[in-house]
Design an enzyme around this catalytic site. Structure first.
Site, PDB file in Angstrom:
ATOM      1  N   MET A 142      -6.894   9.609   9.734  1.00 12.67           N
ATOM      2  CA  MET A 142      -7.489  10.142   8.497  1.00 12.67           C
ATOM      3  C   MET A 142      -8.368  11.369   8.772  1.00 12.67           C
ATOM      4  O   MET A 142      -9.419  11.534   8.158  1.00 12.67           O
ATOM      5  CB  MET A 142      -8.365   9.073   7.804  1.00 12.67           C
ATOM      6  CG  MET A 142      -7.609   7.817   7.453  1.00 12.67           C
ATOM      7  SD  MET A 142      -8.698   6.491   6.907  1.00 12.67           S
ATOM      8  CE  MET A 142      -9.345   5.849   8.448  1.00 12.67           C
ATOM      9  N   ASP A 181       0.809  -1.220   0.000  1.00 11.75           N
ATOM     10  CA  ASP A 181       0.000   0.000   0.000  1.00 11.75           C
ATOM     11  C   ASP A 181       0.838   1.265   0.000  1.00 11.75           C
ATOM     12  O   ASP A 181       2.020   1.225   0.289  1.00 11.75           O
ATOM     13  CB  ASP A 181      -0.775   0.051   1.329  1.00 11.75           C
ATOM     14  CG  ASP A 181      -2.137  -0.557   1.209  1.00 11.75           C
ATOM     15  OD1 ASP A 181      -2.483  -1.007   0.130  1.00 11.75           O
ATOM     16  OD2 ASP A 181      -2.852  -0.577   2.237  1.00 11.75           O
ATOM     17  N   LYS A 196      -3.294   3.853  -2.897  1.00 15.74           N
ATOM     18  CA  LYS A 196      -4.345   4.347  -2.016  1.00 15.74           C
ATOM     19  C   LYS A 196      -3.781   5.536  -1.301  1.00 15.74           C
ATOM     20  O   LYS A 196      -3.091   5.423  -0.307  1.00 15.74           O
ATOM     21  CB  LYS A 196      -4.732   3.313  -0.942  1.00 15.74           C
ATOM     22  CG  LYS A 196      -6.112   2.763  -1.100  1.00 15.74           C
ATOM     23  CD  LYS A 196      -6.555   2.179   0.217  1.00 15.74           C
ATOM     24  CE  LYS A 196      -7.330   0.916  -0.033  1.00 15.74           C
ATOM     25  NZ  LYS A 196      -7.798   0.328   1.220  1.00 15.74           N
TER      26      LYS A 196
HETATM   27  N1  SAH Z   1      -3.589   0.673   9.462  1.00 12.91           N
HETATM   28  C1  SAH Z   1      -2.968   1.947   9.701  1.00 12.91           C
HETATM   29  C2  SAH Z   1      -3.937   3.088   9.520  1.00 12.91           C
HETATM   30  C3  SAH Z   1      -4.476   3.225   8.122  1.00 12.91           C
HETATM   31  S1  SAH Z   1      -5.577   4.556   7.950  1.00 12.91           S
HETATM   32  C4  SAH Z   1      -2.351   1.955  11.091  1.00 12.91           C
HETATM   33  O1  SAH Z   1      -2.599   1.067  11.881  1.00 12.91           O
HETATM   34  O2  SAH Z   1      -1.570   2.853  11.373  1.00 12.91           O
HETATM   35  C5  SAH Z   1      -4.516   5.807   7.310  1.00 12.91           C
HETATM   36  C6  SAH Z   1      -4.275   6.872   8.342  1.00 12.91           C
HETATM   37  O3  SAH Z   1      -3.335   6.406   9.279  1.00 12.91           O
HETATM   38  C7  SAH Z   1      -3.672   8.147   7.814  1.00 12.91           C
HETATM   39  O4  SAH Z   1      -4.636   8.983   7.256  1.00 12.91           O
HETATM   40  C8  SAH Z   1      -3.105   8.736   9.073  1.00 12.91           C
HETATM   41  O5  SAH Z   1      -4.113   9.300   9.877  1.00 12.91           O
HETATM   42  C9  SAH Z   1      -2.622   7.496   9.782  1.00 12.91           C
HETATM   43  N2  SAH Z   1      -1.188   7.237   9.554  1.00 12.91           N
HETATM   44  C10 SAH Z   1      -0.628   6.161   9.005  1.00 12.91           C
HETATM   45  N3  SAH Z   1       0.714   6.240   9.017  1.00 12.91           N
HETATM   46  C11 SAH Z   1       0.995   7.416   9.613  1.00 12.91           C
HETATM   47  C12 SAH Z   1       2.211   8.088   9.970  1.00 12.91           C
HETATM   48  N4  SAH Z   1       3.407   7.565   9.696  1.00 12.91           N
HETATM   49  N5  SAH Z   1       2.131   9.277  10.612  1.00 12.91           N
HETATM   50  C13 SAH Z   1       0.932   9.825  10.900  1.00 12.91           C
HETATM   51  N6  SAH Z   1      -0.235   9.237  10.595  1.00 12.91           N
HETATM   52  C14 SAH Z   1      -0.209   8.052   9.962  1.00 12.91           C
END
Ligand code: SAH
Length: 501
Positions: free
Chosen positions: A171, A34, A56
């Site tokens: 998000m 992803d 995505k």
């Molecule tokens: N499965 C992922 C989340 C996916 S939804 C998890 O567990 O982290 C996608 C959202 O995750 C983004 O919009 C943001 O809000 C957050 N996100 C993912 N990686 C990030 C990062 N390195 N720093 C800040 N926010 C992050």
């Protein structure tokens, strides 16, 4: 039929990938990844693995979810093992649950490898523990971007607002005014601390702390965008006190490493530990020779040698490889005295059971010669295994001082055919703050791949080099290094960079 592994790739810092996740990337036939899964991890994949990007970014899907599901199912039905890499944890807002349901329906065996979720990791790297006894007894993970096709909201803003939970929104940046507004409208104190962490745990991490009433305006002013985690609650007031990651001296600084890939990792690792965004642009490769007859002969007559001088880690590696080739080992050195130029070379020797008799304090020919003369090298037989083309100062000076010197090429360096496009693009975007050169050949080859005129267009980019010889070569191309360590070592170079940019 093979197993599909739904794998959490963590929030981005390569060190936060789990051991199980790495094992699976290394062994699976297909890797499907992803937007938020750090693509650095693809280097662990088998060279013959099929690598598929399903993107995505926000709503901008490279492949719609149902096609991703079909793709994974099809690959598994072909009998291929699949590593399905998702950012963070696969079951935390990653639609991993839906993918797993599809797999069950298709009768395909699957396993889940949980990952470090951004909602915990990004705050931690910004100095915010999501729970703390002085502030909260619970933590709540909330989506800031509900499925737009849903008819009724699943949010209960009154419950969020009245709870004492730390609220962690994923998000949510685009909807920040709505989120803050709903919380205040339902009774949350407008002075409640709120933090945003963008690209948490990566070298590009940025964070800010505000309050519920000001956060939307502040975030807009500071141009905070996705991907960011939003944290609401008293714990955010600890950010200042517990900050650590953003204090790293090179955080967010783009640094180019031009050494051979085989030896780049020591410099790259130190720079990454200091927070830098490292661009590996290997200008040379270290290659074995086509013919080792000379080396073999020299090894078989080691009995006549008094001093062996190793000038590089590669010299040690290739010399010992040839010892092994003819069925010998370190014992073949018997009573020979050994000198190592530089601490890394000395370590490489120690790893082979040899404690060098002499390691000069400074790595310039004059010092080395003076130190060896003190140890009675005049009149002795000296063997120097090293690169095919190298500086002649040391052998010449030793010969002048009365030693019988034989230079023995054991490897060679060659120019790589690197495409400079990625580096040029990063330069254009202002992402590169420094270039590092660790030998004259890295300088010469760098300017073969990218013209001095191109580099001159970016006068703000700092040039760092390891010592005076490399500096001299740079000056031939019209550049004066801005940064140069006093001790001519890799850790010295990294430390000088940390102070110099
Ligand atoms: N499965 C992922 C989340 C996916 S939804 C998890 O567990 O982290 C996608 C959202 O995750 C983004 O919009 C943001 O809000 C957050 N996100 C993912 N990686 C990030 C990062 N390195 N720093 C800040 N926010 C992050």
């Amino acid at each position: 039929m093979s197993t599909v592994h739904l794998i959490g790739a963590g929030p981005g810092d390569p060190g936060l990938l789990t051991i199980r996740a790495k094992e699976l990337i290394e062994t699976c036939d297909v890797v499907v990844y992803d937007y938020l899964a750090n693509k650095d991890f693809l280097k662990y994949a088998r060279t013959d693995a099929e690598i598929i990007y399903v993107g995505k970014k926000g709503g901008d899907h490279t492949l719609p979810q149902d096609q991703i599901n079909q793709l994974i199912i099809a690959k598994a039905k072909e009998g291929k093992s699949v590593a399905r890499l998702k950012g963070g944890d696969p079951y935390v807002f990653g639609r991993g649950g839906e993918e797993a349901e599809e797999l069950v329906e298709a009768g395909i065996p699957f396993e889940v490898v949980p990952g470090v979720t951004a909602g915990v990791a990004a705050p931690a790297y910004a100095g915010i523990p999501v729970t703390h006894r002085d502030f909260t007894t619970s933590v709540c993970f909330i989506t800031g971007h509900e499925d737009p096709t849903k008819e009724e909201t699943g949010h209960n803003w009154e419950v969020y607002a009245k709870s004492t939970s730390t609220l962690v929104f994923y998000m949510g940046v685009k909807n920040l005014p709505m989120i803050a507004g709903n919380l205040m409208a339902n009774g949350r104190d407008p002075k409640t601390p709120v933090a945003l962490v963008r690209w948490g745990t990566r070298c590009t991490q940025q964070s800010m702390v505000s309050t519920l009433e000001n956060v939307a305006a502040d975030a807009e002013k500071r141009k905070f965008a996705a991907p960011s985690i939003i944290i609401v609650g008293g714990v955010c007031s600890l950010a200042d006190k517990l900050a650590w990651f953003e204090k790293k001296p090179l955080l967010g600084k783009g640094v180019v490493v031009t050494r051979a890939r085989e030896q780049a990792s020591d410099l790259a690792d130190v720079l990454k530990n200091l927070g830098a965004c490292v661009y590996e642009f290997p200008t040379i490769t270290v290659e074995p020779l086509d013919d080792y007859e000379e080396v073999e002969k020299a090894i078989l007559t080691l009995g006549a040698v008094d001093w062996l001088i190793l000038t590089s880690v590669n010299g040690v590696k290739h010399f010992w490889n040839q010892l092994a080739e003819i069925g010998l080992d370190t014992r073949a050195l018997g009573g020979i005295s050994v000198a190592a130029i530089g601490p890394a070379t000395a370590d490489e020797l120690k790893a082979r059971g040899v404690t060098p008799d002499f390691v000069p304090a400074k790595y310039v020919a004059e010092e080395v010669v003076a130190g060896l003369l003190e140890r009675g090298i005049a009149g002795k037989n000296v063997l120097i295994p090293r690169a095919r083309v190298a500086r002649e100062v040391l052998p010449e000076e030793l010969a002048r001082a009365g030693a019988h010197v034989r230079v023995l090429p054991v490897y060679e360096t060659r120019l790589t055919q690197q495409d400079p496009a990625e580096i040029v693009e990063a330069l254009e975007k202002g992402k590169i703050h420094a270039l590092t050169f660790t030998s004259s050949s890295t300088v010469e080859n760098f300017f073969t791949l990218l013209s001095p005129e191109t580099l001159k267009q970016y006068p703000d980019v700092k040039i760092a080099c390891i010592g005076p010889v490399t500096a001299n070569t740079l000056s031939r191309f019209g550049f004066t290094p801005h940064i140069q360590p006093e001790d001519y070592t890799i850790p010295g170079l990294a430390a000088a960079l940390a102070q110099g940019i």
